[in-house]
Motif scaffolding. Structure first.
Motif, PDB file in Angstrom:
ATOM      1  N   SER A  48      -4.780 -21.503   5.719  1.00 40.82           N
ATOM      2  CA  SER A  48      -3.331 -21.723   5.684  1.00 40.82           C
ATOM      3  C   SER A  48      -2.851 -21.819   4.242  1.00 40.82           C
ATOM      4  CB  SER A  48      -2.975 -22.997   6.447  1.00 40.82           C
ATOM      5  OG  SER A  48      -3.645 -24.111   5.889  1.00 40.82           O
ATOM      6  N   GLY A  49      -1.569 -21.536   4.068  1.00 35.82           N
ATOM      7  CA  GLY A  49      -0.978 -21.625   2.741  1.00 35.82           C
ATOM      8  C   GLY A  49       0.265 -20.759   2.635  1.00 35.82           C
ATOM      9  N   TYR A  50       0.884 -20.793   1.454  1.00 33.85           N
ATOM     10  CA  TYR A  50       2.079 -20.007   1.205  1.00 33.85           C
ATOM     11  C   TYR A  50       1.689 -18.632   0.651  1.00 33.85           C
ATOM     12  CZ  TYR A  50       4.894 -24.210   1.873  1.00 33.85           C
ATOM     13  OH  TYR A  50       5.497 -25.317   2.417  1.00 33.85           O
ATOM     14  N   VAL A  51       2.344 -17.601   1.145  1.00 38.98           N
ATOM     15  CA  VAL A  51       2.077 -16.233   0.695  1.00 38.98           C
ATOM     16  C   VAL A  51       2.681 -16.046  -0.691  1.00 38.98           C
ATOM     17  CG1 VAL A  51       2.481 -13.790   1.159  1.00 38.98           C
ATOM     18  CG2 VAL A  51       2.008 -15.359   3.050  1.00 38.98           C
ATOM     19  N   THR A  52       1.848 -15.599  -1.625  1.00 44.77           N
ATOM     20  CA  THR A  52       2.322 -15.392  -2.995  1.00 44.77           C
ATOM     21  C   THR A  52       2.582 -13.917  -3.306  1.00 44.77           C
ATOM     22  OG1 THR A  52       0.033 -15.295  -3.787  1.00 44.77           O
ATOM     23  CG2 THR A  52       1.133 -17.440  -3.831  1.00 44.77           C
ATOM     24  N   GLN A  53       1.879 -13.012  -2.611  1.00 42.86           N
ATOM     25  CA  GLN A  53       2.064 -11.579  -2.870  1.00 42.86           C
ATOM     26  C   GLN A  53       1.884 -10.787  -1.579  1.00 42.86           C
ATOM     27  OE1 GLN A  53      -0.911 -11.078  -6.111  1.00 42.86           O
ATOM     28  NE2 GLN A  53       0.750 -10.132  -7.263  1.00 42.86           N
ATOM     29  N   VAL A  54       2.747  -9.793  -1.388  1.00 46.89           N
ATOM     30  CA  VAL A  54       2.586  -8.786  -0.340  1.00 46.89           C
ATOM     31  C   VAL A  54       2.562  -7.442  -1.054  1.00 46.89           C
ATOM     32  CG1 VAL A  54       3.543  -7.759   1.743  1.00 46.89           C
ATOM     33  CG2 VAL A  54       3.796 -10.217   1.347  1.00 46.89           C
ATOM     34  N   LEU A  55       1.402  -6.802  -1.077  1.00 49.09           N
ATOM     35  CA  LEU A  55       1.176  -5.648  -1.946  1.00 49.09           C
ATOM     36  C   LEU A  55       1.290  -4.304  -1.234  1.00 49.09           C
ATOM     37  CD1 LEU A  55      -1.872  -7.162  -3.848  1.00 49.09           C
ATOM     38  CD2 LEU A  55       0.519  -7.150  -4.540  1.00 49.09           C
ATOM     39  N   VAL A  56       1.736  -4.275   0.018  1.00 45.53           N
ATOM     40  CA  VAL A  56       1.880  -3.009   0.751  1.00 45.53           C
ATOM     41  C   VAL A  56       3.235  -2.973   1.436  1.00 45.53           C
ATOM     42  CG1 VAL A  56      -0.583  -2.583   1.107  1.00 45.53           C
ATOM     43  CG2 VAL A  56       0.666  -4.034   2.710  1.00 45.53           C
ATOM     44  N   LYS A  57       3.617  -1.763   1.838  1.00 48.53           N
ATOM     45  CA  LYS A  57       4.856  -1.550   2.561  1.00 48.53           C
ATOM     46  C   LYS A  57       4.554  -0.930   3.922  1.00 48.53           C
ATOM     47  CE  LYS A  57       7.492  -0.788  -1.705  1.00 48.53           C
ATOM     48  NZ  LYS A  57       8.362   0.150  -2.460  1.00 48.53           N
ATOM     49  N   ASP A  58       5.566  -0.854   4.764  1.00 48.76           N
ATOM     50  CA  ASP A  58       5.398  -0.279   6.097  1.00 48.76           C
ATOM     51  C   ASP A  58       4.847   1.148   6.000  1.00 48.76           C
ATOM     52  OD1 ASP A  58       6.523  -2.617   6.898  1.00 48.76           O
ATOM     53  OD2 ASP A  58       8.475  -1.780   7.405  1.00 48.76           O
ATOM     54  N   TYR A  59       3.833   1.427   6.838  1.00 52.75           N
ATOM     55  CA  TYR A  59       3.277   2.775   7.032  1.00 52.75           C
ATOM     56  C   TYR A  59       2.560   3.314   5.791  1.00 52.75           C
ATOM     57  CZ  TYR A  59       6.947   2.211  10.532  1.00 52.75           C
ATOM     58  OH  TYR A  59       7.771   1.725  11.500  1.00 52.75           O
ATOM     59  N   ALA A  71     -10.595  -1.182   6.766  1.00 56.66           N
ATOM     60  CA  ALA A  71     -11.015   0.217   6.863  1.00 56.66           C
ATOM     61  C   ALA A  71      -9.915   1.104   6.295  1.00 56.66           C
ATOM     62  CB  ALA A  71     -11.304   0.598   8.316  1.00 56.66           C
ATOM     63  N   ASP A  72     -10.254   2.363   6.041  1.00 54.07           N
ATOM     64  CA  ASP A  72      -9.244   3.329   5.619  1.00 54.07           C
ATOM     65  C   ASP A  72      -8.262   3.562   6.759  1.00 54.07           C
ATOM     66  OD1 ASP A  72     -10.734   3.459   3.360  1.00 54.07           O
ATOM     67  OD2 ASP A  72     -11.580   5.446   3.757  1.00 54.07           O
ATOM     68  N   GLY A  73      -7.003   3.701   6.427  1.00 55.76           N
ATOM     69  CA  GLY A  73      -6.010   3.951   7.458  1.00 55.76           C
ATOM     70  C   GLY A  73      -4.605   3.762   6.935  1.00 55.76           C
ATOM     71  N   ARG A  74      -3.715   3.443   7.868  1.00 56.54           N
ATOM     72  CA  ARG A  74      -2.318   3.210   7.497  1.00 56.54           C
ATOM     73  C   ARG A  74      -1.867   1.855   8.015  1.00 56.54           C
ATOM     74  NH1 ARG A  74       1.739   7.903   8.909  1.00 56.54           N
ATOM     75  NH2 ARG A  74       0.590   7.917  10.866  1.00 56.54           N
ATOM     76  N   VAL A  75      -0.979   1.238   7.243  1.00 53.67           N
ATOM     77  CA  VAL A  75      -0.423  -0.059   7.614  1.00 53.67           C
ATOM     78  C   VAL A  75       0.711   0.154   8.611  1.00 53.67           C
ATOM     79  CG1 VAL A  75       0.788  -2.087   6.734  1.00 53.67           C
ATOM     80  CG2 VAL A  75      -1.071  -1.055   5.417  1.00 53.67           C
ATOM     81  N   GLY A  76       0.791  -0.734   9.591  1.00 58.66           N
ATOM     82  CA  GLY A  76       1.913  -0.705  10.517  1.00 58.66           C
ATOM     83  C   GLY A  76       3.112  -1.416   9.911  1.00 58.66           C
ATOM     84  N   VAL A  77       3.901  -2.051  10.743  1.00 56.82           N
ATOM     85  CA  VAL A  77       5.053  -2.806  10.250  1.00 56.82           C
ATOM     86  C   VAL A  77       4.550  -4.090   9.604  1.00 56.82           C
ATOM     87  CG1 VAL A  77       7.178  -4.008  10.889  1.00 56.82           C
ATOM     88  CG2 VAL A  77       6.568  -1.849  12.003  1.00 56.82           C
ATOM     89  N   VAL A  78       4.941  -4.317   8.355  1.00 53.29           N
ATOM     90  CA  VAL A  78       4.530  -5.517   7.625  1.00 53.29           C
ATOM     91  C   VAL A  78       5.463  -6.657   8.018  1.00 53.29           C
ATOM     92  CG1 VAL A  78       4.165  -6.537   5.359  1.00 53.29           C
ATOM     93  CG2 VAL A  78       3.656  -4.111   5.738  1.00 53.29           C
ATOM     94  N   GLY A  79       4.910  -7.654   8.704  1.00 52.33           N
ATOM     95  CA  GLY A  79       5.731  -8.758   9.189  1.00 52.33           C
ATOM     96  C   GLY A  79       5.703  -9.991   8.322  1.00 52.33           C
ATOM     97  N   VAL A  80       4.901  -9.999   7.256  1.00 53.15           N
ATOM     98  CA  VAL A  80       4.789 -11.176   6.409  1.00 53.15           C
ATOM     99  C   VAL A  80       5.654 -11.006   5.170  1.00 53.15           C
ATOM    100  CG1 VAL A  80       2.777 -10.254   5.186  1.00 53.15           C
ATOM    101  CG2 VAL A  80       3.128 -12.730   5.306  1.00 53.15           C
ATOM    102  N   ARG A  81       6.145 -12.119   4.663  1.00 55.89           N
ATOM    103  CA  ARG A  81       7.018 -12.098   3.490  1.00 55.89           C
ATOM    104  C   ARG A  81       6.511 -13.094   2.447  1.00 55.89           C
ATOM    105  NH1 ARG A  81       7.990  -8.353   5.946  1.00 55.89           N
ATOM    106  NH2 ARG A  81       9.959  -7.574   6.816  1.00 55.89           N
ATOM    107  N   VAL A  82       6.836 -12.841   1.181  1.00 51.88           N
ATOM    108  CA  VAL A  82       6.470 -13.750   0.101  1.00 51.88           C
ATOM    109  C   VAL A  82       7.162 -15.092   0.321  1.00 51.88           C
ATOM    110  CG1 VAL A  82       6.632 -14.169  -2.381  1.00 51.88           C
ATOM    111  CG2 VAL A  82       6.070 -11.893  -1.543  1.00 51.88           C
ATOM    112  N   GLY A  83       6.413 -16.173   0.148  1.00 50.54           N
ATOM    113  CA  GLY A  83       6.949 -17.511   0.347  1.00 50.54           C
ATOM    114  C   GLY A  83       6.776 -18.032   1.754  1.00 50.54           C
TER     115      GLY A  83
END
Length: 355
Positions: free
Chosen positions: A57-68, A220-232
């Motif tokens: 658990s903790g606060y998110v400091t970075q989200v380094l990817v975008k949708d798809y 694994a190699d692939g693609r990201v779906g919808v990113v539901g997490v946010r910084v903070g």
């Protein structure tokens, strides 16, 4: 009017009747429409959709990817504030150092106890030598007393010296036993110290794992779906952050049980993809489901009723795409396809063997 002459209405009715019969024959795959090719539209592209969740658990400091976004194995996706876990690791490492120091001190105590045993043994040797000398002196004095040469005082002094020498030997032997017991105590306590070191090492490893879990990477190699997490955002174990869809895809075609006769693992398959303007891809049968789809339903149908209508069940058939088809790279799980299998075709040996 001749009986051979028919009105337009009668001709239309005859044509409609013939068309209806032909349609029924076609639907039931009866002659002359009987064929070895089985087709189903109840087929979809499948793939592994990995939902990523944190284990700390903790606060998110970075989200380094975008949708798809395309990602590679090990690529960092999300970072969680790791200051707490860094300090816990330092605390665990300090505890480990203390436990190792205690274990090293135990080894030093063992060496000191062994030296004490050697010293006690030397004291015994010295006391036994003194006892031997006192005994010889007593024997000599006692003979002189018997001859009247020596006095009673000399005899008493020799006897006291002999008694003191005997007591010194007993004392040295007792000291040796104490030294041996001290050594045994140190050796026995060694097990608890070694266990404490192992526990401290495990605590360090757990702290390192928690610290690693603060950084979420692509499995694994692939693609990201919808990113539901946010910084903070404050996340806890089990929170769904995002999904990664690997590139491996296949098809699950649900054939009716009446269509399965003659299908074999390795038989070639023609796959038409709806999303790609019905372009065709090739594949082969990889395996068959061990049970009908109804057996995997959450609520299974109960056929033990008074009114029963027989319904052909569907069985899942897993189909793998053949290699060397660039179009498969664009396939995504969930797409609809149409699958056709020619049951008269021979299975491919490599595919049948799982190659």
């Amino acid at each position: 009017m001749s009986r051979l002459t028919r009105s337009p209405i009668e001709i239309i009715a005859i044509i409609a009747g013939i068309a209806g019969v032909m349609l029924v024959l076609y639907a039931w795959r009866l002659p002359p429409f009987r064929t070895s090719v089985e087709t189903t539209e109840d087929a979809y592209v499948q793939g592994y959709v990995t939902m990523l969740s944190p284990q700390v658990s903790g606060y998110v400091t970075q989200v380094l990817v975008k949708d798809y976004q395309e990602v590679m194995t090990g690529q960092v996706l999300v970072r969680i504030d790791d200051r707490t876990y860094t300090q816990r690791l330092a605390q665990a490492q300090a505890s480990l150092a203390a436990q190792r120091a205690a274990l090293a001190n135990s080894h030093q105590q063992e060496a000191a106890a062994e030296a004490g045993i050697a010293s006690s043994q030397a004291q015994i040797d010295s006391a036994e030598a003194a006892l031997k000398h006192a005994q010889l002196n007593w024997d000599r004095v006692s003979e002189l007393v018997k001859k009247g040469v020596s006095t009673a005082a000399d005899s008493e002094a020799a006897q006291a010296t002999l008694d003191q020498a005997k007591a010194a030997v007993n004392q040295a032997q007792a000291a040796l036993e104490v030294s041996r017991q001290n050594l045994q105590t140190i050796v026995v306590n060694r097990g608890s110290l070694e266990a404490a070191v192992s526990g401290a090492e495990a605590a360090v490893k757990l702290a390192e794992i928690d610290l690693q879990y603060a950084t979420i990477t692509a499995p694994a190699d692939g693609r990201v779906g919808v990113v539901g997490v946010r910084v903070g955002q404050y996340v806890t174990p089990g929170s769904q952050l995002l999904a990664v869809v690997p590139r491996d895809v296949w098809v699950i075609a649900n054939f009716k049980e009446t269509q399965l006769d003659g299908m074999k693992v390795g038989q070639p398959v023609s796959i038409t993809v709806d999303a790609f303007s019905h372009q065709r891809l090739s594949g082969h049968i990889e395996s068959f489901s061990p049970a009908a789809g109804s057996e995997f339903a959450v609520i299974k149908p109960d056929n033990a009723t008074g009114n029963f209508t027989k319904i052909a069940q569907r069985v899942g058939v897993r189909i793998a795409f053949d290699e060397g088809q660039p179009l498969t790279a664009a396939l995504t799980p969930g797409l609809s396809v149409v699958v056709s299998v020619d049951k008269s075709s021979q299975p491919r040996l490599a595919a049948a063997l799982g190659g």
